[in-house]
Write a protein that holds these residues in place. Structure first.
Motif, PDB file in Angstrom:
ATOM      1  N   ILE A  74       0.827  -1.209   0.000  1.00  0.00           N
ATOM      2  CA  ILE A  74       0.000   0.000   0.000  1.00  0.00           C
ATOM      3  C   ILE A  74       0.869   1.271   0.000  1.00  0.00           C
ATOM      4  CG2 ILE A  74      -0.253   0.300   2.509  1.00  0.00           C
ATOM      5  CD1 ILE A  74      -3.233   0.865   1.976  1.00  0.00           C
ATOM      6  N   LEU A  75       2.139   1.115   0.401  1.00  0.00           N
ATOM      7  CA  LEU A  75       3.078   2.226   0.302  1.00  0.00           C
ATOM      8  C   LEU A  75       3.178   2.704  -1.140  1.00  0.00           C
ATOM      9  CD1 LEU A  75       5.488   3.841   1.820  1.00  0.00           C
ATOM     10  CD2 LEU A  75       6.947   2.150   0.691  1.00  0.00           C
ATOM     11  N   CYS A  76       3.201   1.764  -2.100  1.00  0.00           N
ATOM     12  CA  CYS A  76       3.332   2.114  -3.510  1.00  0.00           C
ATOM     13  C   CYS A  76       2.097   2.841  -4.031  1.00  0.00           C
ATOM     14  CB  CYS A  76       3.583   0.850  -4.339  1.00  0.00           C
ATOM     15  SG  CYS A  76       5.068  -0.054  -3.882  1.00  0.00           S
ATOM     16  N   ILE A 107       4.019  12.844   9.682  1.00  0.00           N
ATOM     17  CA  ILE A 107       3.773  12.979  11.126  1.00  0.00           C
ATOM     18  C   ILE A 107       2.478  12.272  11.527  1.00  0.00           C
ATOM     19  CG2 ILE A 107       3.255  14.642  12.958  1.00  0.00           C
ATOM     20  CD1 ILE A 107       5.174  16.592  11.510  1.00  0.00           C
ATOM     21  N   LEU A 108       1.416  12.446  10.729  1.00  0.00           N
ATOM     22  CA  LEU A 108       0.149  11.769  11.022  1.00  0.00           C
ATOM     23  C   LEU A 108       0.309  10.252  10.907  1.00  0.00           C
ATOM     24  CD1 LEU A 108      -2.851  11.859  11.650  1.00  0.00           C
ATOM     25  CD2 LEU A 108      -3.306  12.216   9.211  1.00  0.00           C
ATOM     26  N   VAL A 127      -3.038   2.272   7.120  1.00  0.00           N
ATOM     27  CA  VAL A 127      -3.290   3.698   6.849  1.00  0.00           C
ATOM     28  C   VAL A 127      -2.002   4.494   6.994  1.00  0.00           C
ATOM     29  CG1 VAL A 127      -4.573   5.743   7.558  1.00  0.00           C
ATOM     30  CG2 VAL A 127      -5.700   3.499   7.574  1.00  0.00           C
ATOM     31  N   GLY A 128      -1.196   4.148   8.024  1.00  0.00           N
ATOM     32  CA  GLY A 128       0.079   4.836   8.206  1.00  0.00           C
ATOM     33  C   GLY A 128       1.011   4.627   7.030  1.00  0.00           C
ATOM     34  N   ARG A 129       1.082   3.383   6.508  1.00  0.00           N
ATOM     35  CA  ARG A 129       1.913   3.107   5.334  1.00  0.00           C
ATOM     36  C   ARG A 129       1.418   3.883   4.111  1.00  0.00           C
ATOM     37  NH1 ARG A 129       6.785   0.692   4.670  1.00  0.00           N
ATOM     38  NH2 ARG A 129       6.101  -0.577   2.916  1.00  0.00           N
ATOM     39  N   PHE A 130       0.099   4.002   3.975  1.00  0.00           N
ATOM     40  CA  PHE A 130      -0.465   4.762   2.858  1.00  0.00           C
ATOM     41  C   PHE A 130      -0.056   6.231   2.946  1.00  0.00           C
ATOM     42  CE2 PHE A 130      -3.990   7.292   1.056  1.00  0.00           C
ATOM     43  CZ  PHE A 130      -3.938   6.834  -0.255  1.00  0.00           C
ATOM     44  N   LEU A 131      -0.144   6.798   4.157  1.00  0.00           N
ATOM     45  CA  LEU A 131       0.260   8.199   4.347  1.00  0.00           C
ATOM     46  C   LEU A 131       1.758   8.368   4.130  1.00  0.00           C
ATOM     47  CD1 LEU A 131      -1.878   9.051   7.509  1.00  0.00           C
ATOM     48  CD2 LEU A 131      -2.272   9.834   5.167  1.00  0.00           C
TER      49      LEU A 131
END
Length: 502
Positions: A74-76, A107-108, A127-131
């Motif tokens: 999901i990072l990609c 930061i979020l 969600v953190g990896r997506f951000l």
């Protein structure tokens, strides 16, 4: 080499910009790529525990692998979204302000990572990896643009390499902090995943002291006074009229020309070879096998007799090798030239992949062969980070004029994220089907890129965008003129034949 290094030391604000932009720029991307390896067993355990508590169900192996693959990949998706939006954000708000706002995504995401274990929620990690991906996508696009536009022409090659240096440094820090003596433990792994927020905070607090890009101020805003003020702050209080004139010359060539879209860039025949250069180099950057070599390093270390509990420490050598070689490239790029570094890098990697495939095949037959494989892995990383890694990232900003630059970075970053996603998803399948011969696939890309660069790309060292465009035209103008004449003669022959017949 010494003269360029001296020139850089005479510009302390440029040095400050390198570190300020880098620590919140491509460092984030490198850290995101490497950090999940150390945290993976803890996250997988948390996934199973979450399903047991919520649904009283234990995940099967394939289910756990599927959720884990999506969490990593999901990072990609976020990175691609960030890359596609970067050009609009930089055009509207400027390079500096875009980088400042971008830190809030990291930061979020960091806050979600740190709280995920306490909340027993692997969805917060997703969600953190997506951000983090959005943050990294914007950084990969804006970091090289801002840095190169703030740097004198004579130092752009050297400073451009630092974009890759901070990527390598991020990978190494992800490996280093992930060892069990630091943050790679059951209690501290959320802080490991949340480390991106601390580096983003560093940039958020220091970047306001740097000026906006002089080139942006002059070409996009039309503010010559602000441009000269920024140049004085960055390069010192000297006469910068020559640099301003170069920018005005580019501006004059772009008079009444708005920023071009991706489709306009693809259709424009005048920059066809520059676009092909970007496509070939960025495709090869992801498909050259460097990520696969990192993936395989643990297997080779095991075969070489390294104990399981020492694999993480030993693997630090691969990250350290990339950092040190990238620093060496930083020192030699201005003398060696970018074409030479790219060609030698990919040609050397081609040869190494051939030998590595042979040594991996012979490991079960020869007792000392794993040590040869390990040495080849370090040599492969050396060739990659000593050339392609450092030279490729700044290419879109060097090969294209201001009107095409945003579209070029969109294409380059899209290729980068799609390539990373494909390698992450397909490489395990390739290993299963092809075993060690999978490296022959990467060999094709390395060899093809080396040949393309040798025959189709001119040297760009110490040249302006207009000079580089002229060099491409000179290299390919004759063949295009010849093909045009042949096409005209063919049309004339058809007309004559038609008139004779009727």
């Amino acid at each position: 080499m010494l003269q360029y290094f001296t020139l850089l030391l005479d510009s302390p604000v440029i040095i400050a910009a390198i570190f300020t932009i880098g620590i919140g720029g491509t460092f984030q991307y490198g850290f995101d790529v490497s950090v999940m390896t150390s945290a993976s067993p803890f996250i997988k355990d948390m996934m199973n525990e979450t399903f047991l508590q919520r649904y009283d169900v234990s995940l099967e192996e394939w289910q756990s692998s599927l959720i884990w693959s999506f969490t990593v990949s999901i990072l990609c998706i976020g990175g691609l979204l960030g890359s596609l939006s970067a050009s609009l954000l930089t055009a509207k708000y400027g390079r500096k302000r875009c980088l400042l706002f971008n830190n809030f995504f990291a930061i979020l995401g960091s806050v979600l990572m740190i709280l995920s274990q306490r909340a027993l929620s692997f969805e917060m990690i997703m969600v953190g990896r997506f951000l983090y991906g959005i943050n990294a996508g914007v950084s990969l696009s804006v970091h090289p643009v801002y840095l190169l536009e703030c740097t004198p022409k004579r130092l752009r090659g050297m400073v451009g390499v630092t974009v890759a240096t901070f990527t390598s440094f991020g990978k190494f820090c992800g490996q280093l902090l992930g060892i069990r003596e630091l943050l790679g433990t059951l209690e501290r792994w959320p802080w490991l995943l949340g480390f991106n927020g601390f580096t983003a905070l560093v940039q958020l607090l220091t970047l306001p002291f740097l000026p906006e890009s002089p080139k942006f101020l002059l070409l996009e805003r039309g503010d010559r006074q602000a441009c000269e003020k920024a140049l004085n702050k960055l390069w010192g209080s000297k006469d910068h009229s020559a640099a301003v004139e170069e920018m005005l010359e580019e501006k004059a060539s772009l008079q009444n020309i708005q920023n071009r879209s991706v489709m306009e860039l693809i259709r424009d025949q005048t920059v066809r070879w520059q676009l092909l250069t970007i496509i070939v180099t960025f495709v090869t950057l992801q498909l050259c096998g460097i990520n696969a070599v990192y993936f395989y390093s643990f297997d080779v270390l095991r075969a070489a007799g390294i104990q399981e509990d020492q694999l993480g420490h030993t693997a630090l050598g691969t990250g350290l090798c990339e950092v040190m070689t990238s620093l060496a490239c930083f020192m030699i790029v201005e003398n060696a030239g970018k074409k030479a570094l790219l060609f030698r890098g990919y040609a050397g990697m081609t040869v190494i992949l051939i030998i590595l495939t042979i040594t991996l095949y012979l490991e079960s037959l020869v007792s000392w062969m794993p040590y040869c494989s390990l040495a080849l892995i370090f040599l492969f990383i050396f060739m990659f980070s000593g050339g392609p890694a450092g030279v490729t990232a700044p290419l879109p900003g060097e090969l294209f004029m201001q009107s095409f630059k945003s579209a070029a970075y969109i294409i380059a970053c899209t290729i980068n994220w799609v390539g990373l996603f494909l390698v992450g998803m397909l490489f395990p399948i390739m290993v299963e089907k092809m075993d060690y011969f999978c490296f022959l696939v990467f060999l094709v890309f390395c060899a093809g890129c080396a040949l393309f660069i040798w025959f189709n790309v001119p040297e760009t060292k110490n040249q302006t965008v207009l000079e580089i465009a002229a060099a491409f035209k000179k290299m390919h103008g004759k063949s295009e003129e010849k093909s045009g004449k042949e096409h005209t003669e063919h049309k004339i022959n058809i007309i004559n034949l038609y008139e004779t017949k009727f």
